[in-house]
Design a protein around this motif. Sequence first.
Motif, PDB file in Angstrom:
ATOM      1  N   ASP A 110       0.804  -1.218   0.000  1.00  0.00           N
ATOM      2  CA  ASP A 110       0.000   0.000   0.000  1.00  0.00           C
ATOM      3  C   ASP A 110       0.839   1.271   0.000  1.00  0.00           C
ATOM      4  O   ASP A 110       0.445   2.265  -0.610  1.00  0.00           O
ATOM      5  N   VAL A 111       1.996   1.253   0.634  1.00  0.00           N
ATOM      6  CA  VAL A 111       2.816   2.468   0.722  1.00  0.00           C
ATOM      7  C   VAL A 111       3.319   2.886  -0.658  1.00  0.00           C
ATOM      8  O   VAL A 111       3.105   4.019  -1.097  1.00  0.00           O
ATOM      9  N   SER A 112       3.961   1.972  -1.370  1.00  0.00           N
ATOM     10  CA  SER A 112       4.488   2.335  -2.690  1.00  0.00           C
ATOM     11  C   SER A 112       3.360   2.542  -3.706  1.00  0.00           C
ATOM     12  O   SER A 112       3.456   3.425  -4.560  1.00  0.00           O
ATOM     13  N   PHE A 113       2.294   1.763  -3.597  1.00  0.00           N
ATOM     14  CA  PHE A 113       1.151   1.945  -4.491  1.00  0.00           C
ATOM     15  C   PHE A 113       0.527   3.318  -4.257  1.00  0.00           C
ATOM     16  O   PHE A 113       0.175   4.022  -5.210  1.00  0.00           O
ATOM     17  N   ALA A 114       0.406   3.736  -3.012  1.00  0.00           N
ATOM     18  CA  ALA A 114      -0.190   5.036  -2.699  1.00  0.00           C
ATOM     19  C   ALA A 114       0.634   6.162  -3.316  1.00  0.00           C
ATOM     20  O   ALA A 114       0.072   7.114  -3.872  1.00  0.00           O
ATOM     21  N   GLU A 115       1.945   6.056  -3.236  1.00  0.00           N
ATOM     22  CA  GLU A 115       2.805   7.078  -3.829  1.00  0.00           C
ATOM     23  C   GLU A 115       2.639   7.138  -5.346  1.00  0.00           C
ATOM     24  O   GLU A 115       2.527   8.222  -5.926  1.00  0.00           O
ATOM     25  N   ARG A 116       2.619   5.981  -5.988  1.00  0.00           N
ATOM     26  CA  ARG A 116       2.445   5.951  -7.446  1.00  0.00           C
ATOM     27  C   ARG A 116       1.068   6.478  -7.844  1.00  0.00           C
ATOM     28  O   ARG A 116       0.931   7.217  -8.823  1.00  0.00           O
ATOM     29  N   TYR A 117       0.061   6.091  -7.087  1.00  0.00           N
ATOM     30  CA  TYR A 117      -1.307   6.517  -7.389  1.00  0.00           C
ATOM     31  C   TYR A 117      -1.440   8.036  -7.227  1.00  0.00           C
ATOM     32  O   TYR A 117      -2.006   8.710  -8.094  1.00  0.00           O
ATOM     33  N   ALA A 118      -0.896   8.584  -6.144  1.00  0.00           N
ATOM     34  CA  ALA A 118      -0.944  10.033  -5.922  1.00  0.00           C
ATOM     35  C   ALA A 118      -0.185  10.763  -7.036  1.00  0.00           C
ATOM     36  O   ALA A 118      -0.657  11.778  -7.555  1.00  0.00           O
ATOM     37  N   PHE A 119       0.973  10.241  -7.412  1.00  0.00           N
ATOM     38  CA  PHE A 119       1.773  10.848  -8.479  1.00  0.00           C
ATOM     39  C   PHE A 119       0.989  10.880  -9.791  1.00  0.00           C
ATOM     40  O   PHE A 119       1.002  11.870 -10.519  1.00  0.00           O
ATOM     41  N   HIS A 120       0.282   9.807 -10.055  1.00  0.00           N
ATOM     42  CA  HIS A 120      -0.528   9.706 -11.273  1.00  0.00           C
ATOM     43  C   HIS A 120      -1.668  10.740 -11.280  1.00  0.00           C
ATOM     44  O   HIS A 120      -2.003  11.298 -12.324  1.00  0.00           O
ATOM     45  N   TYR A 125      -5.775  16.651 -10.591  1.00  0.00           N
ATOM     46  CA  TYR A 125      -6.702  16.866  -9.482  1.00  0.00           C
ATOM     47  C   TYR A 125      -6.093  17.725  -8.397  1.00  0.00           C
ATOM     48  O   TYR A 125      -4.870  17.777  -8.240  1.00  0.00           O
ATOM     49  N   SER A 126      -6.974  18.367  -7.632  1.00  0.00           N
ATOM     50  CA  SER A 126      -6.513  19.140  -6.483  1.00  0.00           C
ATOM     51  C   SER A 126      -6.090  18.182  -5.376  1.00  0.00           C
ATOM     52  O   SER A 126      -6.437  16.996  -5.397  1.00  0.00           O
ATOM     53  N   GLU A 127      -5.394  18.704  -4.392  1.00  0.00           N
ATOM     54  CA  GLU A 127      -4.935  17.878  -3.276  1.00  0.00           C
ATOM     55  C   GLU A 127      -6.126  17.258  -2.539  1.00  0.00           C
ATOM     56  O   GLU A 127      -6.100  16.091  -2.170  1.00  0.00           O
ATOM     57  N   ARG A 128      -7.170  18.037  -2.336  1.00  0.00           N
ATOM     58  CA  ARG A 128      -8.362  17.542  -1.644  1.00  0.00           C
ATOM     59  C   ARG A 128      -9.015  16.398  -2.429  1.00  0.00           C
ATOM     60  O   ARG A 128      -9.399  15.381  -1.853  1.00  0.00           O
ATOM     61  N   GLU A 129      -9.085  16.543  -3.757  1.00  0.00           N
ATOM     62  CA  GLU A 129      -9.673  15.483  -4.587  1.00  0.00           C
ATOM     63  C   GLU A 129      -8.817  14.218  -4.570  1.00  0.00           C
ATOM     64  O   GLU A 129      -9.344  13.106  -4.545  1.00  0.00           O
ATOM     65  N   ILE A 130      -7.508  14.393  -4.565  1.00  0.00           N
ATOM     66  CA  ILE A 130      -6.597  13.245  -4.522  1.00  0.00           C
ATOM     67  C   ILE A 130      -6.788  12.488  -3.212  1.00  0.00           C
ATOM     68  O   ILE A 130      -6.899  11.263  -3.198  1.00  0.00           O
ATOM     69  N   ILE A 131      -6.851  13.209  -2.112  1.00  0.00           N
ATOM     70  CA  ILE A 131      -7.063  12.575  -0.801  1.00  0.00           C
ATOM     71  C   ILE A 131      -8.374  11.802  -0.799  1.00  0.00           C
ATOM     72  O   ILE A 131      -8.438  10.659  -0.340  1.00  0.00           O
ATOM     73  N   GLN A 132      -9.414  12.406  -1.351  1.00  0.00           N
ATOM     74  CA  GLN A 132     -10.725  11.747  -1.405  1.00  0.00           C
ATOM     75  C   GLN A 132     -10.660  10.475  -2.256  1.00  0.00           C
ATOM     76  O   GLN A 132     -11.160   9.421  -1.861  1.00  0.00           O
ATOM     77  N   LYS A 133     -10.035  10.560  -3.412  1.00  0.00           N
ATOM     78  CA  LYS A 133      -9.918   9.389  -4.286  1.00  0.00           C
ATOM     79  C   LYS A 133      -9.110   8.274  -3.619  1.00  0.00           C
ATOM     80  O   LYS A 133      -9.439   7.105  -3.740  1.00  0.00           O
TER      81      LYS A 133
END
Length: 162
Positions: A110-120, A125-133
Motif C-alpha cells: 500500500d505504501v508504494s502503491f499510494a505514492e504511485r497513485y498520488a503521483f498519477h 486533481y486538487s490535493e483535496r480530490e486526490i485525498i478523497q480518491k
Amino acid sequence: MVLEVREKTGRKYTLTLDGERYCRCYPGDLRKFGFTDVSIGQEIAVTEEALAKFERTVFLPRAKRRALMLLGKKEYTVREMTKKLIDDGEPKTVTEAVLSWLSELHYVDDVSFAERYAFHLLPRYSEREIIQKMQQKGFERDGIKDALEAAKERYREEQGAG
C-alpha cells in the motif's frame, strides 16, 4: 465443529462452519473433504486439523492463483484484495495467509502503491480530490498524506529536471 452445505450458486456451494459463513467451493472439493453426495443441508463433523489441511491443500493454492491473476490485470490495495478474495468465497484464514504472502513478495504494498497513485493523479486533481480518491481506493488515512507529499516531491523533481 460442523460444516454445513447451505446453498448453491452457479457451480459453487456455500458452506457454513458452526453456523457462520465459511467459504464457497466446488463439488469436487467437497468430495475430497468427505462429502459423498453433496446436497443442501448436508452436514459433516470436522476437526481443526482436518480443516487446516483442507485449507492448506485446496483453498490456499487456489486463492494464491486467483490473487496473482487479479494482480496481473491491475494493482490492488490490501483492502481491495481482501474484499476480492472474501467475495470469491475464500475462508478468512486463507485470505489472511494469501495477503501475508503477497506482502512478503511486495506484490501488495500500500505504501508504494499510494505514492504511485498520488503521483498519477497530481497533474489532474486538487490535493483535496486526490485525498478523497485515495480514501475511496482503500488507502489508510495515515499513509495518504505521506504518499501525497512524496508524490509532490517526485513531481517537482521531474518537472525541474525536464
